[in-house]
Structures are given as structure tokens and as C-alpha cells.
Design a protein around this motif. Structure first.
Motif, PDB file in Angstrom:
ATOM      1  N   LEU A 166      48.079  52.764  18.508  1.00 60.07           N
ATOM      2  CA  LEU A 166      49.186  52.003  19.084  1.00 60.07           C
ATOM      3  C   LEU A 166      48.799  50.538  19.251  1.00 60.07           C
ATOM      4  CD1 LEU A 166      51.976  51.832  20.453  1.00 60.07           C
ATOM      5  CD2 LEU A 166      50.855  52.497  22.604  1.00 60.07           C
ATOM      6  N   LEU A 192      53.894  55.318  19.116  1.00 55.14           N
ATOM      7  CA  LEU A 192      54.417  55.476  20.471  1.00 55.14           C
ATOM      8  C   LEU A 192      55.134  56.817  20.614  1.00 55.14           C
ATOM      9  CD1 LEU A 192      54.668  53.954  23.175  1.00 55.14           C
ATOM     10  CD2 LEU A 192      56.867  53.086  22.391  1.00 55.14           C
ATOM     11  N   LEU A 214      52.610  59.481  20.843  1.00 53.61           N
ATOM     12  CA  LEU A 214      52.016  59.501  22.181  1.00 53.61           C
ATOM     13  C   LEU A 214      52.939  60.213  23.162  1.00 53.61           C
ATOM     14  CD1 LEU A 214      49.684  58.553  24.009  1.00 53.61           C
ATOM     15  CD2 LEU A 214      50.944  56.416  24.373  1.00 53.61           C
ATOM     16  N   ARG A 215      54.254  59.935  23.078  1.00 56.32           N
ATOM     17  CA  ARG A 215      55.214  60.624  23.940  1.00 56.32           C
ATOM     18  C   ARG A 215      55.161  62.136  23.720  1.00 56.32           C
ATOM     19  NH1 ARG A 215      59.412  56.662  22.270  1.00 56.32           N
ATOM     20  NH2 ARG A 215      59.496  55.009  23.833  1.00 56.32           N
ATOM     21  N   ARG A 238      51.650  57.146  30.912  1.00 57.15           N
ATOM     22  CA  ARG A 238      53.103  56.936  30.914  1.00 57.15           C
ATOM     23  C   ARG A 238      53.437  55.476  31.240  1.00 57.15           C
ATOM     24  NH1 ARG A 238      55.753  61.406  30.025  1.00 57.15           N
ATOM     25  NH2 ARG A 238      54.915  63.436  30.646  1.00 57.15           N
ATOM     26  N   GLU A 285      52.857  53.607  28.109  1.00 54.87           N
ATOM     27  CA  GLU A 285      53.920  53.961  27.162  1.00 54.87           C
ATOM     28  C   GLU A 285      55.213  53.219  27.468  1.00 54.87           C
ATOM     29  OE1 GLU A 285      57.628  55.911  26.382  1.00 54.87           O
ATOM     30  OE2 GLU A 285      56.554  56.376  28.247  1.00 54.87           O
ATOM     31  N   SER A 289      54.821  49.386  26.731  1.00 57.41           N
ATOM     32  CA  SER A 289      54.656  49.224  25.281  1.00 57.41           C
ATOM     33  C   SER A 289      55.999  49.360  24.583  1.00 57.41           C
ATOM     34  CB  SER A 289      53.672  50.259  24.733  1.00 57.41           C
ATOM     35  OG  SER A 289      52.390  50.093  25.279  1.00 57.41           O
ATOM     36  N   ASN A 290      56.811  50.283  25.067  1.00 56.41           N
ATOM     37  CA  ASN A 290      58.143  50.477  24.496  1.00 56.41           C
ATOM     38  C   ASN A 290      58.990  49.216  24.646  1.00 56.41           C
ATOM     39  OD1 ASN A 290      60.249  52.353  23.384  1.00 56.41           O
ATOM     40  ND2 ASN A 290      61.218  51.846  25.333  1.00 56.41           N
TER      41      ASN A 290
END
Length: 725
Positions: free
Chosen positions: A287, A312, A315-316, A337, A340, A343-344
């Protein structure tokens, strides 16, 4: 190879927008050109008045550095008026040179005007500064009427050079500055991402790595501020068609937030042995690497952002496979989280920018309803700050002239110049003290090094070259540290004295150092005794301003939950908070570098820094669509939070000012109401529960901010009460 690449990238990024380089280059080339042209003219005319060439260089320098109007048109007018200001001052100086103390009286008057006229606008200060330096030049050289024509010619040449380099050859190109600022920003982002990759790969993180990371994060925040300021001057659509300033600001803000989130999260994950879970480590590495490779502002984008989105998603998926109840994961799952989520945000913003550039269509930009600055009706009683400062300057000027005439009668104005400059741009006793020390140390070292170098270099091309290098270095480093500027300016003077006087003596340089120490000492003493502004009072004022801005920021954020959605640029407000926090650190610097009372102040600054960090998370977690809460119960509770938090901010402002009888709400009971109102077992209200969960997520950092505000207020004597009281 990595170390070389790292430092090369750091060097390239060190000057966001290349502003310092451009300013220092303009100033140096303007000086060189003015001096050379005037020397050619003097030689052709058979004149030996080298002082006219030196004055041309001085005006060429000042025409670049002291003209700081807001618009290019205004700068052109001020630059044109520089010639008149300098000419009048030289004329008066040559006339008064025969009347003894009248010369000193006029010099003191110019000192007063250069400080007093600042309240009418920057142009008046610029012209007064030029007049002061021109008269100062005429005074130390004892200019006569016979010398005046050539000196006026030097003024015209210097002003013309400044005008040409400022507005023709090196004219302002905001688009280029913005492009360069964003390039520096991205270079620094990649440097930080390289460090993050190292941290993820390491089995054990060393304290030195954390320090290096934190230093780079601070630089990144500075570059982000520079880029944000440039977005206020330039429409990015002119460079990257389709991109709006709002999109760019949000992207810059989210990127800084991402990298600030990574450090504590990865450090904690390493401590909890989360990277022993090989899949998690590899997914995070992929990522980060794909984000690093993304060329967001490239018209021909790579697939890196698509890869980042894919990683991503993987990873989720991996997170969904891990049970939060499992003891092996529960301590660190929330950290993944958090990474995540932010990053989103960054990937989404970067993708929007790329799509806008590819489509090259002008996006409709929503305009925020900016409130006009309310006029401050609470005017300070008594004398205004500009008047107080000008009185301080006059007293300093008189005292330095008296002492200077005893210390070195042939150079009595050196002490005056040192005292004048140490008061310039300082507001408090502490900031004046810091500047006085920097000036003294820089002058001492510059005199020592300049004397040694000048003794080994014969007057000629090499010494002239070194002189101009000193000019460039002085103004390149000026925004960084005043000590460096003083060092290079003193070295420049050493070379200049060597050329003009045919040699430089130890006694001359010692006199220069002594006069500087006396001048800054008198300036500091006057600052402390005449209309003193305590550093702690300035810190209080800045703290209150920060809390007021934070209050507006949080109220705006909470407003979005219960009112009809309206465009609000929280990213811009977040950047403004960052600027105010930086100013608070600058104002606190004299005490932090000292020994008295710094421990408690450091604790307060730590809390303010934490609050600023939480405020940034409000931007990162803010609802960016028209998804607001519709139920009346939500409206009631959130509005209660809004009112109580606003009250706490107001009470903290009062406590900072030293008022007694203040009180703050803990809001723990309100928080419990929200958190305990979920019904996980009633499927009929599933959508309502999801809304509650979203509210808990979005309001989490409001609790953190409020806890910090309550802590600060209690430290200042406020009483803690329940929100039901």
C-alpha cells in the motif's frame, strides 16, 4: 547510495517554491549590475567617486528586499518612489552635514518615522527604511554637495536595476511558484514514505529513526503551509486544467494527515508484534509503496493509484477475516483500520485530481461564504503599538548616538544601526533578547572569519566575488535564522572595508563588534524598560486567538451534523489553525530556550499540539457528502454538545486571560448517552444503529479536544462541573 539520494532530495525540496533562492538571486544580481554599471559610468567620466557605485548597489539591494506591497502594481509604484525617497534623504544629509547635531536630529526623526508610519501601510515603511539607509550612508561618508550629483546618479541606476530584475527579468510568476511548491511537497512526501517503509520492514524501531521521522514530518507540514498559501494566490486550473483550489487543498491536507497518522500507528504495531503477521506487513508495504509511486499531478498518470486502491481493498478483506474478539488481534486491529481510513481519503482525493487533469474540464468550484472580518471595537487604550515602538526606537537612537560617539567617534552610527535593526520586527522583550543574541553572535563570528579570509585574499576579482557571495548567502538564509544573516553581512562588510580602506585592521573589526554589542544591548534595555511587552503576555494573546479560531472550527464541524448541508472548507480552516499554532511556538521560543518557567509552558504547548492533531482528524473524518443526521434526538444531543463545547472554549479564553470564577463541562454524561443508546439486538433499527456508529466515529475527536480544553482550563484554575449542572 540511499543516503546520497536522501540528501539530494532534501536539498531539492529545502526551498519550497524556490522563493529564497529567487529573492537572494535577484538581490545579488541587482547589486552586481548596479555596481558594475556605475563603475563603468564613473570610469568613462573620469571620476574616482567609488562611493556612488557602492550606493547604487545599496539601492539595488533595497529596491528588491524592502518593497513588499501586496500587488505587483503597488510594488512598481513603491519601487519608483524609492528613487525620490533616497534622493531627498541624500540631499538633506549633504545639507545638514555642516550643521553638527542637526544631522543626528534628522537621523533620529527618520528612525521614528520608519516605525511610526508602519500603521499606514507597508509602502510608508519601505520608503522610510530607504530614506534612513540613504541618510545613514550620507552621514558615515560625510557627503557634500559636490558629491551629490554622482550619488543621485547611483540612486537612479540602483533603482532601475531593482525595477528591471523585479518586474521584467525575474517578474512574479505565481504559477511557477505553485508548481515548484507542489514539487517540493511531493519530494518531502516521498522522503517520509521511504522512512515509513523502513519502519514497517524493521523488527525493532530505533529511537533515532523516530526522531528522523518526526523531523521530516515537521518539514512536510511547513511545505504544506507554503503550498496552501500559494493556492490562495494562484488558480491551479492555470497549471493543471480541471483542478480546483479546494481539491488541491484537501489533497495536501489529507496527505499530511496520512503521514502524521502512520508514525504512532506503526510504532505501536511494531511494539505489539503485529508485523509478525506476515500478510498484514506485506499488504501495508504494498500500500505504502504504491502511494509513493503515484504521480498525482502527472497528465499521463501511472497505474500506481489503481494499485494502491487494490492493495487497500485487499487490506480491508484481510481485516474482515480477523476476529476483533481474538486476543491476538484486538490490541492492534483498530490501528490498521485507522491507517486504512485515512489512506482511503488520500487515494480518493488523488484519484479525483488525476481524473480532473485527464478530463481537463473546469470543475464548478463551490465558494465558501466567508465572513467579513469583524472590526475590532476593543481598541487598545492609550498609545497604539506602532507609536510605542517608534518611541522605543527614538530613545534607542539617541542613546546609541551618545554611546557611539564615545566608543568610536569615527564610526558613531554603527551602534545606532545595530540598535535600530534589533528593534525591527520584534514585539516582546523575549523576542528582542533572542534577536540581540543572534545579532551579536553572528557579528562576532562574521568579523573573525571575515578578518582571517580578507588577510589571505588580495583586493581584486576574487575578493569582489566573495563579497557578492556573502550578499547572496545573507539573504538566502535570512528567513531561516537571523544569526546566519548577521554572519554573512559582517563578512561582506569586512571585504568592503578591506577594498575601500586598502586593508583591514583588528581594531576596526573589534570596534564593529563592540558597537554591535552596545547597540543591541541598548535596544534590548529600552525594550525592557519603555512600554515593555512581556513575552508571556504575547503568548496569552496568541493562545486566545488560537482558541477562538478552534472554537469556530469545531462549531462549524458540529454544525454539519444537524443543519442543511452547506459547503464549508474545513481543510482551509485546518491550515489556519496550523499557522496560529506555529505562531504560538514562535512566540514561546524565547522562554523555551531559556530556563525560567519553560517546563509548564512546554506542557501547555504539548496540549495545544495534541488539540491541533485532533482537529486535523475532524477534517479527515468529516462528512463530505450531504449525509447529515435527520432524527430529532440526534439533533438535540449534538446541539447540546455544540453549546457545551463552545462554552468550554469561552471559559478557556477567560482563564488564559487570568480571569477567575471560570468553569468547564466534562461532557462525560453526554458521551455516555450517545454511546449507550445503541440497540445492537433490534434489527428493525439497524439503519439507525449504523447512523449512531457513524456519529460515534465522527465525534470521537471532539471528545478528545474537549478533554484537552478541560485539562488546560483546570490547570489555569477553572472548576470542572457536569453538563447537567
Amino acid at each position: 547510495m540511499f543516503i546520497f539520494s536522501y540528501w539530494f532530495s532534501r536539498l531539492v525540496a529545502a526551498d519550497p517554491g524556490r522563493k529564497r533562492f529567487k529573492t537572494a538571486s535577484k538581490a545579488t544580481i541587482s547589486v552586481i549590475t548596479a555596481v558594475v554599471i556605475m563603475l563603468i559610468v564613473l570610469k568613462a567620466a573620469g571620476s574616482s567617486q567609488i562611493t556612488a557605485a557602492i550606493l547604487a548597489g545599496v539601492i539595488g539591494l533595497m529596491g528588491i528586499l524592502v518593497v513588499n506591497d501586496e500587488t505587483t502594481k503597488a510594488k512598481k509604484v513603491t519601487t519608483s518612489l524609492v528613487t525620490l525617497s533616497s534622493a531627498v534623504s541624500l540631499g538633506i544629509g549633504s545639507f545638514l552635514s555642516r550643521y553638527g547635531q542637526a544631522e543626528n536630529i534628522f537621523l533620529v526623526l527618520l528612525v521614528f518615522l520608519s516605525f511610526y508610519l508602519q500603521k499606514f501601510g507597508i509602502r510608508y515603511f519601505s520608503l522610510s527604511m530607504v530614506a534612513f539607509m540613504s541618510f545613514y550612508f550620507a552621514s558615515i561618508l560625510h557627503v557634500t554637495f559636490s558629491q551629490l550629483p554622482w550619488l543621485l546618479a547611483g540612486v537612479v541606476v540602483g533603482a532601475c536595476c531593482a525595477f528591471i530584475y523585479n518586474f521584467v527579468i525575474f517578474k512574479d510568476r505565481p504559477a511557477n511558484v505553485l508548481r515548484s511548491s507542489m514539487k517540493s511537497f511531493h519530494i518531502q512526501v516521498n522522503l517520509v514514505l521511504d522512512l515509513i517503509i523502513e519502519l514497517i520492514q524493521k523488527k525493532q524501531i530505533e529511537p533515532a529513526q523516530i526522531k528522523q521521522y518526526n523531523r521530516n514530518i515537521k518539514k512536510l507540514a511547513e511545505y504544506a503551509r507554503v503550498a496552501s498559501e500559494e493556492l490562495g494566490n494562484t488558480d491551479p486550473h492555470d497549471i493543471w486544467p480541471g483542478v480546483t483550489a479546494e481539491q488541491m487543498r484537501l489533497y495536501v491536507f489529507d496527505t499530511v494527515m496520512l503521514l502524521q497518522t502512520y508514525s504512532p500507528a506503526i510504532r505501536k504495531l511494531s511494539e505489539l508484534k503485529a508485523f509478525n503477521h506476515f500478510d498484514i506487513q506485506q499488504l501495508l508495504l504494498k500500500l505504502v509503496e504504491s502511494i509513493r509511486e503515484a504521480e498525482v499531478l502527472n497528465e499521463n498518470p501511472t497505474h500506481s493509484l489503481t494499485d494502491a486502491a487494490q492493495h487497500l481493498q485487499e487490506l480491508r478483506q484481510k481485516l474482515s477475516e480477523l476476529e476483533p474478539q481474538d486476543k491476538r488481534y484486538k490490541d492492534w486491529l483498530y490501528l490498521i483500520r485507522r491507517i486504512e481510513t485515512i489512506s482511503n481519503h488520500v487515494i480518493d482525493e488523488a484519484y479525483e485530481l488525476q481524473q480532473a487533469i485527464v478530463k481537463q474540464e473546469k470543475q464548478p468550484q463551490k465558494e465558501a461564504e466567508e465572513k467579513e472580518d469583524e472590526e475590532d471595537n476593543d481598541e487598545e487604550k492609550g498609545l497604539k503599538p506602532s507609536t510605542k515602538k517608534s518611541i522605543q526606537a527614538v530613545i534607542t537612537a539617541v542613546a546609541t548616538l551618545v554611546f557611539g560617539s564615545f566608543l568610536s567617534p569615527s564610526h558613531q552610527y554603527w551602534a545606532l544601526l545595530a540598535g535600530y535593526l534589533v528593534l525591527l520586527g520584534t514585539e516582546t522583550i523575549g523576542s528582542t533578547f533572542v534577536k540581540a543574541v543572534q545579532r551579536s553572535v553572528g557579528t562576532l563570528l562574521g568579523a573573525a572569519v571575515g578578518f582571517v579570509v580578507a588577510s589571505f585574499v588580495s583586493p581584486g576579482i576574487l575578493e569582489i566575488t566573495l563579497l557578492f557571495i556573502c550578499v547572496f548567502m545573507a539573504f538566502y538564509f535570512f528567513p531561516i535564522t537571523y544569526s546566519f544573516m548577521s554572519f554573512w553581512i559582517t563578512m561582506m562588510l569586512a571585504f568592503m572595508y578591506d577594498m575601500l580602506l586598502g586593508g583591514i585592521s583588528e581594531s576596526l573589526l573589534l570596534a564593529r563588534v563592540l558597537d554591535t554589542v552596545v547597540g543591541v544591548g541598548i535596544g534590548l534595555a529600552v525594550s525592557a524598560l519603555v512600554f515593555p511587552k512581556r513575552t508571556r503576555d504575547k503568548i496569552t494573546d496568541t493562545s486566545v486567538e488560537y482558541v477562538a479560531a478552534l472554537k469556530e472550527f469545531v462549531q462549524t464541524y458540529l454544525y454539519l451534523f444537524t443543519r442543511r448541508y452547506e459547503f464549508t472548507n474545513l481543510a482551509d480552516k485546518g491550515m489556519e489553525l496550523e499557522k496560529k499554532l506555529k505562531q504560538l511556538h514562535v512566540d514561546s521560543d524565547p522562554i523555551i530556550k531559556g530556563f525560567v518557567g519553560r517546563s509548564r509552558l512546554q506542557q501547555f504547548l504539548t496540549v495545544f499540539t495534541a488539540i491541533n492533531y485532533y482537529a486535523k482528524h475532524l477534517v479527515a473524518s468529516s462528512t463530505r457528502n450531504e449525509a447529515f443526521y435527520k432524527e430529532a434526538e440526534f439533533h438535540r444531543v449534538v446541539r447540546e454538545v455544540e453549546e457545551k463545547v463552545a462554552s468550554n472554549f469561552t471559559q478557556l479564553e477567560k482563564a488564559l486571560r487570568g480571569e477567575r470564577g471560570t468553569y468547564v463541562y466534562t461532557l462525560e454524561d453526554v458521551r455516555q448517552k450517545i454511546e449507550q443508546s445503541l440497540d445492537y439486538f433490534d434489527t428493525s433499527v439497524q439503519s439507525r444503529n449504523l447512523q449512531h456508529l457513524q456519529l460515534l466515529h465522527n465525534i470521537y475527536y471532539v471528545w478528545k479536544i474537549n478533554q484537552s480544553v478541560v485539562h488546560l482550563a483546570k490547570e489555569l484554575g477553572a472548576e470542572e462541573i457536569s453538563s447537567e449542572d
